[in-house]
Every structure is written in structure tokens, then in C-alpha cells.
Design an enzyme around this catalytic site. Structure first.
Site, mmCIF file in Angstrom:
data_model
loop_
_atom_site.group_PDB
_atom_site.id
_atom_site.type_symbol
_atom_site.label_atom_id
_atom_site.label_comp_id
_atom_site.label_asym_id
_atom_site.label_seq_id
_atom_site.Cartn_x
_atom_site.Cartn_y
_atom_site.Cartn_z
ATOM 1 C CG HIS A 77 -32.098 12.065 0.333
ATOM 2 N ND1 HIS A 77 -31.061 12.725 -0.276
ATOM 3 C CD2 HIS A 77 -31.526 11.018 0.990
ATOM 4 C CE1 HIS A 77 -29.927 12.098 -0.008
ATOM 5 N NE2 HIS A 77 -30.179 11.066 0.757
ATOM 6 C CD GLU A 93 -31.431 16.000 -2.385
ATOM 7 O OE1 GLU A 93 -30.607 16.652 -3.034
ATOM 8 O OE2 GLU A 93 -31.373 14.752 -2.288
ATOM 9 C CG ASN A 102 -25.734 11.992 -2.608
ATOM 10 O OD1 ASN A 102 -24.821 12.591 -2.038
ATOM 11 N ND2 ASN A 102 -26.561 11.191 -1.974
ATOM 12 C CB SER A 155 -28.838 7.865 -0.560
ATOM 13 O OG SER A 155 -28.878 7.899 0.793
HETATM 14 P P1 NAI Z 1 -28.435 1.780 9.164
HETATM 15 O O1 NAI Z 1 -27.755 0.539 8.723
HETATM 16 O O2 NAI Z 1 -27.811 2.627 10.225
HETATM 17 O O3 NAI Z 1 -29.912 1.411 9.682
HETATM 18 C C1 NAI Z 1 -30.807 0.613 8.969
HETATM 19 C C2 NAI Z 1 -31.744 -0.056 9.955
HETATM 20 O O4 NAI Z 1 -32.785 -0.705 9.222
HETATM 21 C C3 NAI Z 1 -31.064 -1.130 10.807
HETATM 22 O O5 NAI Z 1 -31.313 -0.860 12.168
HETATM 23 C C4 NAI Z 1 -31.737 -2.433 10.361
HETATM 24 O O6 NAI Z 1 -31.901 -3.370 11.410
HETATM 25 C C5 NAI Z 1 -33.082 -1.933 9.858
HETATM 26 N N1 NAI Z 1 -33.711 -2.817 8.890
HETATM 27 C C6 NAI Z 1 -33.125 -3.467 7.854
HETATM 28 N N2 NAI Z 1 -34.064 -4.151 7.159
HETATM 29 C C7 NAI Z 1 -35.258 -3.898 7.763
HETATM 30 C C8 NAI Z 1 -36.597 -4.283 7.496
HETATM 31 N N3 NAI Z 1 -36.888 -5.079 6.471
HETATM 32 N N4 NAI Z 1 -37.571 -3.811 8.312
HETATM 33 C C9 NAI Z 1 -37.270 -3.001 9.340
HETATM 34 N N5 NAI Z 1 -36.019 -2.614 9.650
HETATM 35 C C10 NAI Z 1 -35.028 -3.037 8.852
HETATM 36 O O7 NAI Z 1 -28.701 2.621 7.827
HETATM 37 P P2 NAI Z 1 -28.844 4.210 7.660
HETATM 38 O O8 NAI Z 1 -27.512 4.815 7.439
HETATM 39 O O9 NAI Z 1 -29.721 4.722 8.743
HETATM 40 O O10 NAI Z 1 -29.600 4.284 6.246
HETATM 41 C C11 NAI Z 1 -30.956 3.961 6.112
HETATM 42 C C12 NAI Z 1 -31.493 4.520 4.810
HETATM 43 O O11 NAI Z 1 -31.267 5.926 4.743
HETATM 44 C C13 NAI Z 1 -30.852 3.937 3.542
HETATM 45 O O12 NAI Z 1 -31.828 3.893 2.538
HETATM 46 C C14 NAI Z 1 -29.789 4.983 3.201
HETATM 47 O O13 NAI Z 1 -29.455 4.974 1.825
HETATM 48 C C15 NAI Z 1 -30.524 6.260 3.563
HETATM 49 N N6 NAI Z 1 -29.665 7.402 3.869
HETATM 50 C C16 NAI Z 1 -28.514 7.246 4.587
HETATM 51 C C17 NAI Z 1 -27.720 8.353 4.845
HETATM 52 C C18 NAI Z 1 -26.462 8.198 5.633
HETATM 53 O O14 NAI Z 1 -25.606 9.106 5.559
HETATM 54 N N7 NAI Z 1 -26.276 7.144 6.394
HETATM 55 C C19 NAI Z 1 -28.077 9.708 4.396
HETATM 56 C C20 NAI Z 1 -29.356 9.767 3.737
HETATM 57 C C21 NAI Z 1 -30.090 8.645 3.459
#
Ligand code: NAI
Length: 389
Positions: free
Chosen positions: A140, A152, A190, A119
């Protein structure tokens, strides 16, 4: 290059990764979902199965088991060897993402393309972790990925140009609405949405109106939620951090300056609805504050915030961050604004928007209120942004 036969790998099975995996599987792809955390992977597996069963009950898909059979769940990256597209959705830390991309390249085939769902990080700096950096780009998605149509698509500086139209077509095949944006902080949504929150907080901090009145002014103006209710809903751990990251990434441009009111909420752990307290109190029996229904005040609030939003969209157009039509699509589909900001400017007349900004600029002597050069030009030549013919 990218079609239904492409095996899709998703890294990270959290909120975004599992949502993206669902979208890909429902579009007919075989999907490998990987996470380093087994508990997260198990949770995603159970969650996906449950969601697909519910979709079948509602008649939205014909055969949940068949869709579910397209998934495989992995705890090692080596399972990605046959993937043609990999989407990374792990923790938002540049060094961690770069390490994963570097490792991925030792596993995947030469023609596999790699996307990040970041993001706020630079897609270009993530791509730089790869030897074949021209295969990396940003995709994105918005949360929740299965429900939000906007995606995006972000070429990094190094991205092979042919990849972007292919990515766009693939997103259409996934029933998404893709927009193309430059790799600059906050991409489109954003970035352009910042004043919705920041200017509302300024109005509140200055004592011009209370939160309920500001929220009421914005919903009466057509927004689905007021800024304070929306920040509480998103969570200050997410919304404040995005604001701070965008501010820092823009070399501390005062236009994006965060607020102490929101920072203190984060420090207090008052993250919003999910913790029961944010700008508002969500405890049982808490009294919902009533807005001041003064129409003149509501109009002044709406116009100040909308003028700031329009200025952001116009500046993004001026700096070629995205096309006019992609800017309009992004704000109406990504954050459900009642209309596109450029169309809103056309409706008001650029001179009205410019007059609001110039008056704020003269009052505050703050660069935060500087009008875009393009807005000034449009006010002068009186041409429209959106050609309706
Ligand atoms: P989350 O915390 O729900 O999930 C992240 C997952 O990645 C966790 O299950 C974790 O165990 C895993 N993980 C961490 N390091 C790892 C690695 N080295 N290898 C494999 N798995 C790994 O996070 P979320 O909210 O799903 O966000 C993920 C990405 O998406 C981030 O880059 C965030 O900025 C982006 N994003 C999030 C949005 C949101 O509203 N939550 C919207 C759009 C993008």
C-alpha cells in the site's frame, strides 16, 4: 527472489499506478504499465516523460531518457508473461480486482509474485481469487507515490511468509520506508488516523468550536494541517468513503462512525478544494473564517483529538496489527504527524490519556470513547511504550 533484474508489471495507469511505475523505473527496473483505458495510458506516458524531464532539469536524475526507456506501455495483460512482480492499482472494486488476479495467473510464470495497492479491501479476499494464493500480498503506497516514503506491506492470511521480508527489502531498495501490518481494515494509517477527522467533526457538530478554531488548535499543536482543511484537501469523495468503509468493515464499531456533516457535503458535491467548496469556501473573495484564539479551548480540543488518536494506536498495538516501531513510523511518515502517538502517550503519561477518555466515556455513555485495555494497563503499571535505551 526480488531484485533489480525483476521486471515489474503495474496494472492501472491512474494516479497511483503511474506513480508506482515511476518509483520502480527510477530504482532501475524495467516496467510494463498496463491499462484497459488507452486514453489513461497515453496520459500516463506523457505525464511520466514530463516528470522525468523535470527531475533531470532539477538535477535529481542523470538521464531522463534512459529512465523512460525502461518503460513499456501495454493494452494487453499477455505482456506480463516475463514479469517477476506485478502491482495492481486499478479501481477499488473487489470483484474487478479478483477477476484481474484470476486472469493474471493464466499468464504469469509460477514464481511471479502479485501485489495489490488496495486501500480498503481485504488482501486475503483478493488472494483467494488465485490458485496460488500464497504469492499474493498487499503493497500500500501513499499518494503521490514518488514523494511519500511510507509503504504498508500486508501479508494476506495465505501469503508465503518468506515473501514479506523480500518485499520489505525491495521497498528499501526503492528508497521507501516499509512497515508491516496485519490485513485488517485501514491497515495502519487509515485506521489509526480516523479520529483526527471523526472527533474533530464531533466537536464541531456539538458546537464546542467552529472549524477554523479546531483547525487552529491542531496546527498550534504541531499538525501540518487542521482536520477540516485536510479533509477538504483530500476530498470528501475519498475521505468520507474511507471512513464509511472502515466503519462497515469493523462490524459497525461506534469508534469509527461516520458523520452526517461530511456525508451531506459528499451528497451536495461539495468535495473540497477541487470543487471550490467543502467545509470551507474556496471561491475568490470568500472570507477565511478567523479562529477563536482562546488557549484553554485550543488545549481542550487538541487533547481530546490526540487522546482518541493515541487510543487507536495503543489498541492497534494491543491487537498486534503492527509493532510499536512500525506504528510510530507509519503515522510520522504516512501522514506526517509531529510525533509518534505511542511516544506522545509516553510524554503525557498513559494516566492522563486514560483520564481524558474515561471522562468522555462517562459524559457520553458511548462505546466510541472506550479506552484500550492496554492503555489502562499502562496507566496502572506506569511503564512506557517506547524504550529509549
Ligand atoms: P485512478 O482512478 O486514478 O486509476 C485507476 C486506473 O485503473 C484507471 O486508469 C483505469 O482505467 C484503470 N483500470 C480500471 N479497471 C481496470 C482493469 N480491469 N484493468 C486495467 N486497468 C483498469 O485510481 P487511483 O487513485 O490510482 O487508485 C488505484 C488503486 O490504488 C485503488 O485500489 C485505490 O484504492 C488505491 N490507492 C489510492 C490512493 C489514492 O490516494 N488515490 C492511495 C493509496 C491506494
Amino acid at each position: 527472489m526480488l531484485d533489480k533484474q525483476t521486471i515489474v508489471g503495474v496494472i492501472g495507469s491512474g494516479a497511483m499506478g503511474s506513480g508506482i511505475a515511476q518509483v520502480a523505473a527510477m530504482a532501475g527496473h524495467n516496467v510494463v504499465l498496463y491499462d484497459t483505458n488507452n486514453a489513461a495510458l497515453d496520459k500516463a506516458k506523457a505525464g511520466l516523460n514530463n516528470t522525468l524531464q523535470k527531475l533531470q532539469e532539477k538535477g535529481k536524475i542523470a538521464n531522463a531518457d534512459e529512465v523512460f526507456s525502461r518503460f513499456s506501455f501495454a493494452d494487453t495483460l499477455s505482456t506480463f508473461a516475463n514479469c517477476g512482480l506485478i502491482i495492481e492499482a486499478i479501481v477499488e472494486k473487489l470483484e474487478v480486482k479478483k477477476a484481474v488476479f484470476t486472469e493474471l495467473e493464466t499468464i504469469v510464470s509460477a514464481d511471479c509474485v502479485l501485489a495489490t495497492n488496495t486501500s480498503s479491501l481485504s488482501v486475503t479476499s483478493i488472494a483467494a481469487a488465485c490458485k496460488k494464493a500464497d504469492r499474493v500480498f498487499g503493497l500500500h503506497f501513499f499518494n503521490p507515490a514518488p514523494l511519500m516514503a511510507l509503504v504498508e506491506v500486508i501479508p494476506a492470511v495465505q501469503t508465503n511468509e518468506g515473501l514479506i521480508p523480500a518485499a520489505k527489502d525491495l521497498m528499501k531498495a526503492w528508497s521507501k520506508i516499509p512497515v508491516i501490518t496485519k490485513d485488517t481494515p485501514g491497515f495502519i494509517v487509515n485506521r489509526v488516523a480516523r479520529p483526527f477527522y471523526g472527533e474533530a467533526i464531533r466537536i464541531y457538530e456539538e458546537g464546542i468550536a467552529d472549524m477554523a478554531t479546531i483547525d487552529h488548535a491542531m496546527t498550534a499543536g504541531g499538525f501540518r494541517m487542521g482536520p477540516f482543511a485536510l479533509m477538504d484537501y483530500i476530498g470528501h469523495d475519498v475521505n468520507y468513503v474511507v471512513t464509511e468503509t472502515v466503519f462497515q468493515s469493523f462490524f459497525f464499531d461506534p469508534r469509527y462512525k461516520p458523520s452526517f456533516s461530511q456525508k451531506r457535503l459528499l451528497e451536495a458535491g461539495w468535495l473540497g478544494k477541487k470543487t471550490g467548496r467543502g467545509f470551507y469556501n474556496y471561491a475568490e473573495g470568500a472570507i477565511t473564517p478567523a479562529p477563536n484564539a482562546d488557549v484553554t479551548l485550543a488545549t481542550a480540543i487538541l487533547e481530546r483529538i490526540v487522546a482518541m488518536l493515541i487510543n487507536e494506536a495503543v489498541e492497534a498495538l494491543y491487537l498486534n496489527i503492527a509493532s510499536a516501531s512500525d506504528l510510530e513510523t507509519a503515522m510520522t511518515k504516512g501522514v506526517n504527524y509531529p510525533k509518534g502517538l505511542l511516544a506522545w502517550c509516553d510524554e503525557w503519561g498513559a494516566d492522563k490519556c486514560l483520564a481524558i477518555l474515561d471522562s468522555l466515556y462517562h459524559e457520553y455513555h458511548d462505546d466510541r470513547y472506550r479506552a484500550s485495555v492496554l492503555l489502562r494497563k499502562k496507566a496502572f503499571d506506569r511503564t512506557k511504550f517506547i524504550d529509549k535505551n
